[in-house]
Design a protein around this motif. Structure first.
Motif, PDB file in Angstrom:
ATOM      1  N   TRP A  71       1.201  -1.094  -0.103  1.00 46.73           N
ATOM      2  CA  TRP A  71       0.354   0.106   0.413  1.00 46.73           C
ATOM      3  C   TRP A  71       0.822   1.254   0.193  1.00 46.73           C
ATOM      4  O   TRP A  71       1.688   1.098   0.823  1.00 46.73           O
ATOM      5  N   MET A  72       0.626   2.499  -0.742  1.00 45.79           N
ATOM      6  CA  MET A  72       1.382   3.589  -0.683  1.00 45.79           C
ATOM      7  C   MET A  72       0.495   4.489  -0.790  1.00 45.79           C
ATOM      8  O   MET A  72      -0.192   3.992  -1.086  1.00 45.79           O
ATOM      9  N   MET A  73       1.232   5.565  -0.290  1.00 42.04           N
ATOM     10  CA  MET A  73       0.552   7.155  -0.375  1.00 42.04           C
ATOM     11  C   MET A  73       1.497   7.886  -0.285  1.00 42.04           C
ATOM     12  O   MET A  73       2.668   7.543   0.200  1.00 42.04           O
ATOM     13  N   PHE A  74       0.986   9.002  -0.694  1.00 40.00           N
ATOM     14  CA  PHE A  74       2.635  10.009  -1.253  1.00 40.00           C
ATOM     15  C   PHE A  74       2.154  11.507  -0.377  1.00 40.00           C
ATOM     16  O   PHE A  74       1.036  11.317   0.582  1.00 40.00           O
ATOM     17  N   VAL A  75       3.712  11.609   0.482  1.00 40.48           N
ATOM     18  CA  VAL A  75       3.243  12.141   1.836  1.00 40.48           C
ATOM     19  C   VAL A  75       4.203  12.978   2.341  1.00 40.48           C
ATOM     20  O   VAL A  75       4.862  13.287   1.654  1.00 40.48           O
ATOM     21  N   GLY A  76       4.686  14.421   2.742  1.00 38.20           N
ATOM     22  CA  GLY A  76       5.197  14.997   3.784  1.00 38.20           C
ATOM     23  C   GLY A  76       5.388  14.167   4.959  1.00 38.20           C
ATOM     24  O   GLY A  76       5.165  13.490   5.418  1.00 38.20           O
ATOM     25  N   TYR A  77       7.369  14.677   5.340  1.00 37.88           N
ATOM     26  CA  TYR A  77       8.180  14.268   5.990  1.00 37.88           C
ATOM     27  C   TYR A  77       9.054  14.946   6.887  1.00 37.88           C
ATOM     28  O   TYR A  77       9.386  15.992   6.337  1.00 37.88           O
ATOM     29  N   ALA A  78       8.907  15.034   7.833  1.00 42.57           N
ATOM     30  CA  ALA A  78      10.119  15.181   9.079  1.00 42.57           C
ATOM     31  C   ALA A  78      10.035  14.702  10.055  1.00 42.57           C
ATOM     32  O   ALA A  78       9.168  14.045  10.663  1.00 42.57           O
ATOM     33  N   PRO A  79      11.173  14.553  10.054  1.00 49.76           N
ATOM     34  CA  PRO A  79      11.827  13.975  11.520  1.00 49.76           C
ATOM     35  C   PRO A  79      11.630  15.309  12.667  1.00 49.76           C
ATOM     36  O   PRO A  79      11.292  15.848  12.864  1.00 49.76           O
ATOM     37  N   ASP A  80      11.552  14.364  14.326  1.00 54.84           N
ATOM     38  CA  ASP A  80      11.282  14.989  15.106  1.00 54.84           C
ATOM     39  C   ASP A  80      12.337  15.869  15.379  1.00 54.84           C
ATOM     40  O   ASP A  80      13.680  16.105  15.175  1.00 54.84           O
ATOM     41  N   GLY A  81      11.448  17.126  15.923  1.00 56.10           N
ATOM     42  CA  GLY A  81      12.189  18.213  15.793  1.00 56.10           C
ATOM     43  C   GLY A  81      12.585  19.294  15.039  1.00 56.10           C
ATOM     44  O   GLY A  81      13.890  20.452  14.599  1.00 56.10           O
ATOM     45  N   TYR A  82      12.726  18.876  13.215  1.00 57.67           N
ATOM     46  CA  TYR A  82      12.200  19.953  12.282  1.00 57.67           C
ATOM     47  C   TYR A  82      11.688  20.922  12.990  1.00 57.67           C
ATOM     48  O   TYR A  82      10.561  20.342  12.432  1.00 57.67           O
ATOM     49  N   GLY A  83      11.767  22.177  12.129  1.00 60.99           N
ATOM     50  CA  GLY A  83      10.676  22.603  12.873  1.00 60.99           C
ATOM     51  C   GLY A  83      11.457  24.191  10.950  1.00 60.99           C
ATOM     52  O   GLY A  83      12.126  24.226  10.066  1.00 60.99           O
ATOM     53  N   SER A 108      15.360  13.159  -0.435  1.00 59.22           N
ATOM     54  CA  SER A 108      16.745  13.288   0.262  1.00 59.22           C
ATOM     55  C   SER A 108      16.599  12.423   0.929  1.00 59.22           C
ATOM     56  O   SER A 108      17.968  12.406   1.353  1.00 59.22           O
ATOM     57  N   HIS A 109      15.640  11.167   1.588  1.00 58.69           N
ATOM     58  CA  HIS A 109      15.905  10.695   2.830  1.00 58.69           C
ATOM     59  C   HIS A 109      15.390   8.704   2.079  1.00 58.69           C
ATOM     60  O   HIS A 109      13.880   9.133   1.527  1.00 58.69           O
ATOM     61  N   LEU A 110      16.108   7.904   2.755  1.00 54.40           N
ATOM     62  CA  LEU A 110      15.141   6.740   2.084  1.00 54.40           C
ATOM     63  C   LEU A 110      15.416   6.589   4.208  1.00 54.40           C
ATOM     64  O   LEU A 110      16.031   6.294   4.959  1.00 54.40           O
ATOM     65  N   ILE A 111      14.248   5.765   4.481  1.00 54.72           N
ATOM     66  CA  ILE A 111      14.137   5.162   5.862  1.00 54.72           C
ATOM     67  C   ILE A 111      13.118   3.790   5.972  1.00 54.72           C
ATOM     68  O   ILE A 111      12.155   3.622   4.772  1.00 54.72           O
ATOM     69  N   SER A 112      13.859   2.662   6.885  1.00 57.39           N
ATOM     70  CA  SER A 112      12.891   2.062   6.352  1.00 57.39           C
ATOM     71  C   SER A 112      12.369   0.956   7.924  1.00 57.39           C
ATOM     72  O   SER A 112      13.932   0.575   8.238  1.00 57.39           O
ATOM     73  N   LEU A 113      11.522   0.709   8.437  1.00 56.54           N
ATOM     74  CA  LEU A 113      11.130   0.301   9.740  1.00 56.54           C
ATOM     75  C   LEU A 113      10.486  -1.242   9.573  1.00 56.54           C
ATOM     76  O   LEU A 113       9.820  -1.325   8.802  1.00 56.54           O
ATOM     77  N   ARG A 114      11.296  -1.937  10.523  1.00 56.30           N
ATOM     78  CA  ARG A 114      10.236  -2.580  11.109  1.00 56.30           C
ATOM     79  C   ARG A 114       9.559  -2.835  11.389  1.00 56.30           C
ATOM     80  O   ARG A 114       9.743  -2.241  12.474  1.00 56.30           O
ATOM     81  N   ARG A 115       8.372  -4.046  11.136  1.00 53.18           N
ATOM     82  CA  ARG A 115       7.194  -3.714  12.628  1.00 53.18           C
ATOM     83  C   ARG A 115       7.453  -3.837  13.737  1.00 53.18           C
ATOM     84  O   ARG A 115       7.408  -3.294  14.936  1.00 53.18           O
ATOM     85  N   SER A 116       8.566  -4.655  15.186  1.00 52.87           N
ATOM     86  CA  SER A 116       8.662  -4.565  15.837  1.00 52.87           C
ATOM     87  C   SER A 116       9.571  -3.565  16.267  1.00 52.87           C
ATOM     88  O   SER A 116      10.004  -3.607  17.390  1.00 52.87           O
TER      89      SER A 116
END
Length: 189
Positions: free
Chosen positions: A75-87, A112-120
């Motif tokens: 499942w895919m969605m186009f999103v905006g992203y920011a890490p915590d603390g970005y302002g 400019s970012h690649l993020i990969s998270l496992r369910r755990s």
């Protein structure tokens, strides 16, 4: 352009309103009404023009993700992203890209970012306020978790609709998809 167009509507009316107040010395006269109109029309402009060129970016990034990351399916969605603390007052997003829910992972393929998270690694999904929240036009869908022994907080905001208000409504869908993915041992529903 998403910030420039609303500014071109907001700024002249606000400046003229301030000029009238200064010239006449009357705060709650015509100058006040110009300033009030500027705020209302500025918000309407942000809602409708704040996502300028989003559909073109989405199409380009979807094609690019399919070519460069063919193993990422889900499942895919186009999103905006920011890490915590970005302002940033003009744009709360540090990056835009494709959020992908695979059976076992959450992937973000951004400009400019690649993020990969496992369910755990994911602990919970929640809402948080962003600059769009101040005017009722948006909010973050936040993923909190632990990776490599460190806590992380990642913020995502849908950028699929033609308006910011439309994307705010889609944030409920995104949050529900992430919560369903988190509690299931298979592809998201």
């Amino acid at each position: 352009m998403g910030n420039l167009i609303p500014s071109l509507i907001w700024a002249p009316l606000t400046i003229y309103g301030l000029y009238l107040i200064r010239k006449t010395g009357v705060i709650f006269g015509p100058g006040f009404w110009f300033i009030l109109a500027a705020q209302v029309l500025g918000l309407v402009a942000v809602n409708f023009f704040g996502l300028y060129d989003n559909q073109r970016m989405k199409q380009h990034m979807m094609r690019e993700a399919e070519v460069l990351y063919p193993h990422l399916r889900g499942w895919m969605m186009f999103v905006g992203y920011a890490p915590d603390g970005y302002g940033n007052l003009l744009d709360p997003h540090k990056d835009v890209g494709i959020l992908i829910l695979t059976p076992d992972s959450i992937e973000f393929v951004g400009d400019s970012h690649l993020i990969s998270l496992r369910r755990s690694q994911v602990l919970r999904v929640t809402y948080r306020a962003n600059i769009h929240s101040l005017v009722g036009l948006g909010r973050w869908v936040t993923i909190e978790g632990r990776k490599d022994g460190k806590l992380f907080v990642l913020h995502f905001e849908p950028r699929e609709a033609k308006t910011l208000l439309g994307d705010r409504r889609l944030s409920s869908n995104l949050k529900q998809k992430l919560e369903n993915w988190l509690i299931r041992s298979g592809p998201p529903v």
